[in-house]
Design a protein around this motif. Structure first.
Motif, short mmCIF file in Angstrom:
data_model
loop_
_atom_site.label_atom_id
_atom_site.label_comp_id
_atom_site.label_asym_id
_atom_site.label_seq_id
_atom_site.Cartn_x
_atom_site.Cartn_y
_atom_site.Cartn_z
N UNK A 175 0.82 -1.21 0.00
CA UNK A 175 0.00 0.00 0.00
C UNK A 175 0.85 1.26 0.00
N UNK A 176 1.83 1.34 0.88
CA UNK A 176 2.58 2.59 1.04
C UNK A 176 3.68 2.75 0.00
N UNK A 177 4.28 1.64 -0.44
CA UNK A 177 5.41 1.74 -1.37
C UNK A 177 4.96 1.67 -2.83
N UNK A 178 3.88 0.93 -3.10
CA UNK A 178 3.42 0.75 -4.48
C UNK A 178 1.91 0.97 -4.55
N UNK A 179 1.44 2.19 -4.28
CA UNK A 179 -0.01 2.42 -4.17
C UNK A 179 -0.77 2.13 -5.47
N UNK A 180 -0.16 2.40 -6.62
CA UNK A 180 -0.84 2.14 -7.87
C UNK A 180 -1.10 0.64 -8.07
N UNK A 181 -0.08 -0.17 -7.77
CA UNK A 181 -0.24 -1.62 -7.88
C UNK A 181 -1.21 -2.14 -6.83
N UNK A 182 -1.18 -1.55 -5.63
CA UNK A 182 -2.10 -1.95 -4.56
C UNK A 182 -3.54 -1.82 -5.02
N UNK A 183 -3.87 -0.69 -5.66
CA UNK A 183 -5.23 -0.48 -6.12
C UNK A 183 -5.65 -1.49 -7.18
N UNK A 184 -4.75 -1.77 -8.13
CA UNK A 184 -5.07 -2.71 -9.20
C UNK A 184 -5.23 -4.13 -8.66
N UNK A 235 7.96 -2.46 -10.84
CA UNK A 235 8.07 -1.90 -9.49
C UNK A 235 8.40 -0.42 -9.54
N UNK A 236 9.10 0.03 -10.58
CA UNK A 236 9.45 1.44 -10.68
C UNK A 236 8.27 2.28 -11.14
N UNK A 237 7.44 1.73 -12.00
CA UNK A 237 6.25 2.46 -12.45
C UNK A 237 5.21 2.59 -11.33
N UNK A 238 5.16 1.60 -10.46
CA UNK A 238 4.13 1.58 -9.41
C UNK A 238 4.58 2.26 -8.13
N UNK A 239 5.87 2.58 -8.01
CA UNK A 239 6.43 3.04 -6.74
C UNK A 239 6.02 4.47 -6.40
N UNK A 298 10.76 -7.74 -13.15
CA UNK A 298 10.51 -6.67 -12.16
C UNK A 298 9.07 -6.20 -12.10
N UNK A 299 8.12 -7.01 -12.58
CA UNK A 299 6.73 -6.59 -12.59
C UNK A 299 6.08 -6.77 -11.23
N UNK A 300 5.19 -5.86 -10.89
CA UNK A 300 4.29 -6.04 -9.74
C UNK A 300 2.92 -6.49 -10.22
N UNK A 301 2.47 -5.92 -11.30
CA UNK A 301 1.28 -6.41 -12.00
C UNK A 301 1.79 -6.94 -13.33
N UNK A 302 1.70 -8.23 -13.53
CA UNK A 302 2.37 -8.88 -14.65
C UNK A 302 1.94 -8.28 -15.98
N UNK A 303 2.95 -7.89 -16.77
CA UNK A 303 2.76 -7.31 -18.10
C UNK A 303 2.02 -5.98 -18.08
N UNK A 304 1.90 -5.37 -16.87
CA UNK A 304 1.22 -4.08 -16.79
C UNK A 304 2.08 -3.03 -16.08
#
Length: 341
Positions: free
Chosen positions: A75-84, A296-300, A287-293
């Motif tokens: 939630x705090x480090x990767x809020x965009x990925x958390x929401x998805x 970690x750098x885009x979501x951080x 390095x994906x948090x949401x696979x193929x989307x």
């Protein structure tokens, strides 16, 4: 001093690593007590059921801290990925929470209930454990497929859910093997032997289905030279399964003779299998948090925010590790009679 560019690269990597550590600790620590809950329904003797609950009594609640930590870091480090991720997993997350609530309520109520009500709370503890476990497996399966629609993706997720239940049951049986004596210990060996074959079958099915369902994973694992470099992972997994299968009947014979040495082998080998599985998962998605989307750098979050949170994590994480180690040190040894006094 690290430049802003360096921080923007390394801080997301560090937080992703902390998330992996948190989730691995959760799977091992809460995995065995969820496994004990799954196995509870197989025991018919009320006193033996009490011993099973006593073996996890000092630990089960604190074990869930690692899940809270992992989701909190997301939630705090990767809020965009958390929401998805949590939006896509809304239903299995809700079912997992329902299962964990059932476990918590049943754990406390079962010992206070009258004799004719106690079987109900035991069954609810089992249902809550199984529901939470399968839901976590479904979440993992949906995550691996990138939340793809269709019956094939959902069927794969259910397969992962069943596989995780088998793995947790094997962890739980290994835990009981270390923490119990006498009849319950012998029963734990039988449960471990049954769980072992289900876990082996589930591992093979998931290992075959994963590259089939995900072309990206197939290309990553079966390209040259990766196919040769990664060969030790399935090989070591097979060896650890063989170690468990070899050890269980010999441990049964030892225990019938009053020898409890090496009772830790099945549990430790299962932890090794979980570790290898985590390595395979991380290798497949990094390095994906949401696979193929999302990477970690885009979501951080911003480097400045991550740096502040890193200072907090540097305090919180050692504290959690410290009290976890201390609690296991204090309550190590064989489980005694269950008491809520």
């Amino acid at each position: 001093m690290l430049s802003t560019i360096d921080l923007a690269y390394w801080l997301p990597v560090i937080f992703a690593g902390l998330m992996v550590v948190s989730m691995f600790a959760y799977v091992v620590l809460d995995g065995y007590d969820l496994g004990v809950g799954i196995l509870l329904e197989l025991e018919t003797d009320t006193k033996e059921k009490d011993k099973m609950i006593a073996s996890i009594g000092p630990f089960w609640d604190a074990n869930e801290t690692w899940l809270v930590l992992g989701v909190g870091l997301l939630l705090v480090a990767f809020p965009l990925a958390h929401g998805i991720i949590l939006t896509a997993l809304y239903l299995p997350v809700a079912l997992m929470l329902l299962g964990l609530i059932l476990r918590g309520v049943a754990f406390d109520f079962r010992v206070k209930a009258r004799a004719h009500h106690q079987p109900l709370w035991n069954r609810l503890f089992f249902v809550g454990s199984l529901l939470a476990t399968v839901s976590q497996g479904v979440m993992l399966g949906r995550y691996i497929t990138g939340f793809a629609p269709g019956w094939g993706a959902w069927g794969f997720a259910l397969l992962v859910g069943v596989s995780l239940a088998a793995a947790y049951a094997l962890l739980g049986a290994g835990w009981l093997l270390m923490k119990s004596t006498g009849k319950l210990q012998q029963r734990a060996i039988v449960w471990a032997q049954g769980s072992l074959w289900i876990a082996i079958l589930a591992t093979v099915l998931v290992s075959v289905a994963t590259p089939w369902i995900s072309p990206r994973v197939f290309a990553l694992w079966f390209s040259v030279p990766n196919v040769f470099l990664l060969a030790p992972v399935p090989l070591m997994t097979a060896i650890l399964f063989a170690v468990i299968g070899f050890a269980l009947p010999r441990l049964a014979q030892r225990q019938r003779n009053g020898n409890d040495n090496f009772c830790w082998i099945p549990f430790t080998a299962t932890v090794g299998i979980v570790l290898l599985s985590f390595f395979g998962l991380v290798f497949s998605i990094f390095p994906h948090l949401v696979i193929d989307q999302l990477t970690i750098w885009q979501a951080a979050s911003s480097p400045e925010a991550l740096l502040i949170m890193f200072c907090g994590a540097a305090i919180v994480l050692p504290t959690i590790i410290g009290y976890t180690i201390y609690s296991y040190y204090v309550f190590w040894g064989k489980a005694g009679e269950l008491s809520y006094e």
